[in-house]
Scaffold this active site. Sequence first.
Site, PDB file in Angstrom:
ATOM      1  N   HIS A 166     -29.482  -1.197  -9.747  1.00  0.00           N
ATOM      2  CA  HIS A 166     -29.138   0.029 -10.216  1.00  0.00           C
ATOM      3  C   HIS A 166     -30.152   1.094  -9.379  1.00  0.00           C
ATOM      4  O   HIS A 166     -29.737   2.214  -9.208  1.00  0.00           O
ATOM      5  CB  HIS A 166     -29.110   0.282 -11.837  1.00  0.00           C
ATOM      6  CG  HIS A 166     -28.248   1.371 -12.108  1.00  0.00           C
ATOM      7  ND1 HIS A 166     -28.086   2.332 -11.677  1.00  0.00           N
ATOM      8  CD2 HIS A 166     -27.372   1.149 -13.172  1.00  0.00           C
ATOM      9  CE1 HIS A 166     -27.169   3.160 -12.311  1.00  0.00           C
ATOM     10  NE2 HIS A 166     -26.863   2.575 -13.384  1.00  0.00           N
ATOM     11  N   ASP A 381      -9.386  -1.310  -1.598  1.00  0.00           N
ATOM     12  CA  ASP A 381      -8.645  -2.234  -0.955  1.00  0.00           C
ATOM     13  C   ASP A 381      -8.900  -2.835   0.154  1.00  0.00           C
ATOM     14  O   ASP A 381      -9.244  -2.108   1.266  1.00  0.00           O
ATOM     15  CB  ASP A 381      -7.264  -1.352  -0.535  1.00  0.00           C
ATOM     16  CG  ASP A 381      -6.167  -2.076   0.024  1.00  0.00           C
ATOM     17  OD1 ASP A 381      -6.162  -3.268   0.174  1.00  0.00           O
ATOM     18  OD2 ASP A 381      -5.045  -1.384   0.098  1.00  0.00           O
TER      19      ASP A 381
END
Length: 442
Positions: A166, A381
């Site tokens: 993070h 995608d």
Amino acid sequence: MGFTVTRRAQSLVGPSGATPSETLRLSIIDRVAGLRHLVRSLHVFARSRDRTATATESESESEPARAIRGALGEALVRYYPFAGRFVEGADGEVRVECNGEGVFFTEAAGNCSLEEVRYLDHPMAIHQDQLLPDPTPEIDPINLPLMLQVTEFTCGGFVVGLVSVHTIADGLGAGQLVNAIGELARGLARPTVEPIWARELIPSPPKLPPGPPPVFPTFKLQYYTTDLSPAHVNKVKAQYFESVGQRCSTFDVAIAKAWQARTRAIQLGPDEQVRVCFFANTRHLLPKDREPAGFGFGFGFGFGFYGNCFYPVTVTATSRRVAMGELIEVVRIIREAKARLPGQFAKWAVGDFEEDPYELSFTYDSLFVSDWTRLGFLEVDYGWGPPVHVMPFAYYQFMAVAIIGAPPAPQKGTRLMTQCVEKDHLQAFQDELKTFSSDASA
């Protein structure tokens, strides 16, 4: 039948082109001690359509693992800090050494179809550890900004196991990176969003004198997942609009229901304080006059910025007010706190605060909420369509957490993934949430 995963190859994937060799400073938000942890998630792709190979790749190279590996190398030319390593300077400050060593990447194969394992819907038939990268002993995961594993299944579908630290990116930043990899895997010449580092433009207010080290208590928190029905959520939205004359979001309703259900379940004294904390994106609140030239694209500073840029919004109320009040009143408390965000962030940016809002305390009266529906992961995608399921694993035994996500497609609604109550309170928590679940009547 035993469902297993076999790791076929492991390697470091570096940038496919030349990148700067430099050591980069992180922002004051990046360096928050609590952010130095691994964020793990699984992204399930059903391979809903065939991918058209470009003229430069063979049919075998258009398989998911190879396609993603190649696109990762291309993406790292622009996102080259992800190919570096975290290092600690003589002053104790963590930085990113951009040495091009690369992202740890694993190719794996499952011995079944995704349908056989219910697209990893809960409970999982394959343990998450088999689907997440497992680095070799000489690699310390906490020093690698990014690791990936692509597991291909017999049906042609695949799962991307993502592990990031993070410290280098918030959820929006990580989502921006994987969308860029997806675009390059589909054959785009360059990502739609051009990344920028620009950490020096994040406000850096004077730090308060150091206090005692943070305390990380150990709870025995139980995992529980349920789906909130659209009918219930929309009903609360309509009630709130009728009462207040303003709209509220699905996030507002979900966080209010989770907070109220948990408060009722843990049964603190009526006058004791309970808290809910969520991390609000603040890119739109950064000063526009500090925007780097050529990077705004008309959207203001933040478009393309992938570092940590958030503010912890903490909402505090008595246990009685949250547990006994109407749900729309809990929604109102949350929305009032969200409305205070611009002012609170502006004060923090100039050092006008008595307590550091980024120094969080982890107590059983506090619930931390993360929204994974707006980070961009559901739109990724790689050439075979977006994921049918995204599963985060941001769970720690010192931190009561509720994550807002989506159920596997084509199901509709809001998924609430929690690890926020101990065993003695789990049944009561489940009973409270069942009144809002997808299988209940509106």
